[in-house]
Design a protein around this motif. Structure first.
Motif, PDB file in Angstrom:
ATOM      1  N   VAL A   5       3.351  -1.095   4.038  1.00 14.95           N
ATOM      2  CA  VAL A   5       2.605   0.154   3.981  1.00 14.95           C
ATOM      3  C   VAL A   5       3.582   1.318   3.954  1.00 14.95           C
ATOM      4  CG1 VAL A   5       0.867   1.633   5.066  1.00 14.95           C
ATOM      5  CG2 VAL A   5       0.673  -0.868   5.254  1.00 14.95           C
ATOM      6  N   SER A   6       3.476   2.154   2.934  1.00 15.77           N
ATOM      7  CA  SER A   6       4.381   3.290   2.769  1.00 15.77           C
ATOM      8  C   SER A   6       3.603   4.595   2.827  1.00 15.77           C
ATOM      9  CB  SER A   6       5.112   3.178   1.426  1.00 15.77           C
ATOM     10  OG  SER A   6       5.898   4.325   1.179  1.00 15.77           O
ATOM     11  N   LEU A   7       4.161   5.566   3.548  1.00 16.41           N
ATOM     12  CA  LEU A   7       3.598   6.915   3.620  1.00 16.41           C
ATOM     13  C   LEU A   7       4.621   7.890   3.030  1.00 16.41           C
ATOM     14  CD1 LEU A   7       1.909   5.344   5.833  1.00 16.41           C
ATOM     15  CD2 LEU A   7       1.748   7.506   7.033  1.00 16.41           C
ATOM     16  N   PRO A   8       4.630   8.055   1.717  1.00 13.42           N
ATOM     17  CA  PRO A   8       5.645   8.905   1.091  1.00 13.42           C
ATOM     18  C   PRO A   8       5.388  10.399   1.241  1.00 13.42           C
ATOM     19  CG  PRO A   8       4.177   8.018  -0.573  1.00 13.42           C
ATOM     20  CD  PRO A   8       3.799   7.363   0.719  1.00 13.42           C
ATOM     21  N   GLY A   9       4.243  10.785   1.812  1.00 17.13           N
ATOM     22  CA  GLY A   9       3.924  12.201   1.924  1.00 17.13           C
ATOM     23  C   GLY A   9       3.459  12.768   0.600  1.00 17.13           C
ATOM     24  N   VAL A  10       3.610  14.080   0.443  1.00 13.97           N
ATOM     25  CA  VAL A  10       3.261  14.725  -0.816  1.00 13.97           C
ATOM     26  C   VAL A  10       4.307  14.345  -1.862  1.00 13.97           C
ATOM     27  CG1 VAL A  10       2.966  16.936  -1.986  1.00 13.97           C
ATOM     28  CG2 VAL A  10       2.141  16.649   0.351  1.00 13.97           C
ATOM     29  N   VAL A  11       3.856  13.922  -3.018  1.00 12.30           N
ATOM     30  CA  VAL A  11       4.780  13.543  -4.086  1.00 12.30           C
ATOM     31  C   VAL A  11       4.573  14.473  -5.278  1.00 12.30           C
ATOM     32  CG1 VAL A  11       4.890  11.138  -3.366  1.00 12.30           C
ATOM     33  CG2 VAL A  11       3.151  11.826  -5.019  1.00 12.30           C
ATOM     34  N   VAL A  12       5.615  14.647  -6.063  1.00  9.36           N
ATOM     35  CA  VAL A  12       5.515  15.497  -7.249  1.00  9.36           C
ATOM     36  C   VAL A  12       4.597  14.823  -8.262  1.00  9.36           C
ATOM     37  CG1 VAL A  12       7.802  16.468  -6.871  1.00  9.36           C
ATOM     38  CG2 VAL A  12       7.551  14.447  -8.331  1.00  9.36           C
ATOM     39  N   VAL A  62       0.839  -1.204   0.000  1.00  9.93           N
ATOM     40  CA  VAL A  62       0.000   0.000   0.000  1.00  9.93           C
ATOM     41  C   VAL A  62       0.868   1.245   0.000  1.00  9.93           C
ATOM     42  CG1 VAL A  62      -1.797   1.316   1.193  1.00  9.93           C
ATOM     43  CG2 VAL A  62      -1.803  -1.179   1.322  1.00  9.93           C
ATOM     44  N   ASN A  63       0.549   2.181  -0.885  1.00  4.74           N
ATOM     45  CA  ASN A  63       1.096   3.529  -0.829  1.00  4.74           C
ATOM     46  C   ASN A  63      -0.019   4.477  -0.412  1.00  4.74           C
ATOM     47  OD1 ASN A  63       3.921   3.607  -1.612  1.00  4.74           O
ATOM     48  ND2 ASN A  63       3.245   2.871  -3.623  1.00  4.74           N
ATOM     49  N   ILE A  64       0.225   5.263   0.623  1.00  6.03           N
ATOM     50  CA  ILE A  64      -0.717   6.298   1.058  1.00  6.03           C
ATOM     51  C   ILE A  64      -0.042   7.634   0.760  1.00  6.03           C
ATOM     52  CG2 ILE A  64      -1.958   7.326   3.000  1.00  6.03           C
ATOM     53  CD1 ILE A  64      -1.969   4.552   4.308  1.00  6.03           C
ATOM     54  N   ALA A  65      -0.402   8.242  -0.369  1.00  4.82           N
ATOM     55  CA  ALA A  65       0.256   9.456  -0.843  1.00  4.82           C
ATOM     56  C   ALA A  65      -0.562  10.674  -0.433  1.00  4.82           C
ATOM     57  CB  ALA A  65       0.416   9.416  -2.360  1.00  4.82           C
ATOM     58  N   GLY A  66      -0.021  11.445   0.488  1.00  5.05           N
ATOM     59  CA  GLY A  66      -0.730  12.636   0.940  1.00  5.05           C
ATOM     60  C   GLY A  66       0.069  13.373   1.994  1.00  5.05           C
ATOM     61  N   ALA A  67      -0.280  14.624   2.201  1.00  8.95           N
ATOM     62  CA  ALA A  67       0.457  15.481   3.125  1.00  8.95           C
ATOM     63  C   ALA A  67       0.482  14.890   4.534  1.00  8.95           C
ATOM     64  CB  ALA A  67      -0.161  16.870   3.150  1.00  8.95           C
ATOM     65  N   LEU A  68       1.624  15.018   5.182  1.00 10.09           N
ATOM     66  CA  LEU A  68       1.818  14.481   6.526  1.00 10.09           C
ATOM     67  C   LEU A  68       1.951  15.585   7.573  1.00 10.09           C
ATOM     68  CD1 LEU A  68       4.467  11.729   5.639  1.00 10.09           C
ATOM     69  CD2 LEU A  68       1.992  11.447   5.878  1.00 10.09           C
TER      70      LEU A  68
END
Length: 353
Positions: free
Chosen positions: A234-241, A205-211
């Motif tokens: 489970v990955s929380l990459p934060g905001v991505v380009v 799972v990727n959860i892409a969103g502001a942290l």
């Protein structure tokens, strides 16, 4: 109301216009595209503390809004407008159009006292607006039923969606994607709990969103992931380009939005533009944004139902293909940003839609 001719529109938005949320993305598009539809628009920046402004912020708001030309229309983002006291709005001798992404009182995690305060504030503020723009028919119905806003005062302007290539997915392991700021309303805690019984299946799972919007929620989510021993899945990459987000969508096998409430669900539309199979909650407008054939839908906050839907989609490739085909088909008919801007411009210019 004030009988003033429209020669200019000032779009008042709280905080950083470049904030990576759907609401701010909607606002940025309007600023860019309204001039193409005959609306001369300029940006007014309001304090970033909304929806909890200080007395100083409210005074600054009055000054900022009164800096608009006397004969201009004010388009005011609802994150600020719904939290403005009547005493502030009454000092603004301008035509006002409120833009409501979703009612402030429906944000998850509010105390009952704060929820009641925001509901009363927004009801009073909306009564003073000349018109209201909303981003979904569901929000229109809420404003009509719970906030006393007459239907004929409301313009529905669905968010637009950019054309995109159809996603191909990955397959092994199955890639799940969530897109949205990590806040209580997005219910990522419900997703992690729902995935626990499915550890035997091969998924990531990727959860892409502001942290950075709710650090307490982010810390709790990270702790939940660690306690479940899911750090490697489970990955929380934060905001991505944008290029990275495009790659996420391209490699995704299943899009998941477990939100407790959505005013529209722009990420759902983006997923359909790419033909992704979807699991989503029925919170707010999300149930209507995605047609039944394109998604497995579950009640918001229902962990058992979400587990069942995830298991079905993860273990049944033919089901994913059926959902994906319906998603792709509906994605071809989604409104464009031109249509969004045209409808908002029509509201500003008093042109029937």
């Amino acid at each position: 109301m004030r009988g003033l001719s429209v020669t200019e529109t000032c779009f008042a938005i709280p905080g950083d216009i470049d904030s990576p949320t759907g609401g701010y993305g909607y606002d940025r598009r309007l600023l860019t595209m309204l001039p193409s539809f005959g609306v001369n628009v300029r940006h007014l920046e309001l304090p970033g503390t909304y929806p909890a402004p200080s007395q100083g912020d409210l005074a600054a708001t009055v000054d900022t809004l009164n800096s608009a030309p006397p004969n201009s229309t004010l388009l005011i983002d609802g994150l600020a407008y719904g939290a403005m006291p009547s005493s502030v709005i009454e000092k603004i001798n301008r035509r006002i159009i409120a833009l409501v992404h979703h009612p402030l009182a429906l944000e998850t995690g509010l105390s009952e006292r704060r929820r009641a305060e925001l509901e009363a504030s927004e009801r009073a503020a909306l009564a003073l607006a000349d018109k209201v723009v909303v981003t979904s028919p569901a929000t229109q119905r809420i404003l009509e039923a719970d906030y006393g806003v007459a239907k004929d005062r409301v313009t529905v302007a669905l968010p637009g969606t950019d054309p995109a290539l159809r996603a191909t997915g990955t397959g092994t392991p199955l890639q799940l994607l969530c897109v949205g700021t990590v806040t209580p309303r997005k219910a990522y805690d419900v997703l992690i709990e729902a995935l626990l019984p499915l550890k035997h299946l091969d998924w990531r799972v990727n959860i892409a969103g502001a942290l950075d919007r709710d650090r307490e929620t982010v810390a709790a989510l990270n702790a939940q992931i660690a306690a479940a021993k899911l750090e490697d899945r489970v990955s929380l990459p934060g905001v991505v380009v944008p290029a990275t987000l495009d790659r996420f969508y391209e490699s995704t096998d299943l899009f998941v939005m477990p939100s407790r409430f959505e005013g529209y669900g722009m990420a759902l539309a983006e997923a359909m533009a790419r033909g992704l199979p979807i699991i989503c909650s029925t919170g707010g407008a999300a149930a209507e944004t995605v047609p039944d054939g394109a998604a497995l839908k579950v009640p918001p906050g229902d962990v058992a139902a979400l587990t069942k839907a995830l298991e079905s989609a993860l273990t049944d490739k033919r089901l994913r293909v059926r959902l994906a085909d319906a998603s792709w088909e509906h994605g071809r008919s989604l409104p464009t940003w031109n249509e969004t801007a045209r409808r908002v411009a029509a509201a500003i210019l008093d042109i029937p839609t």
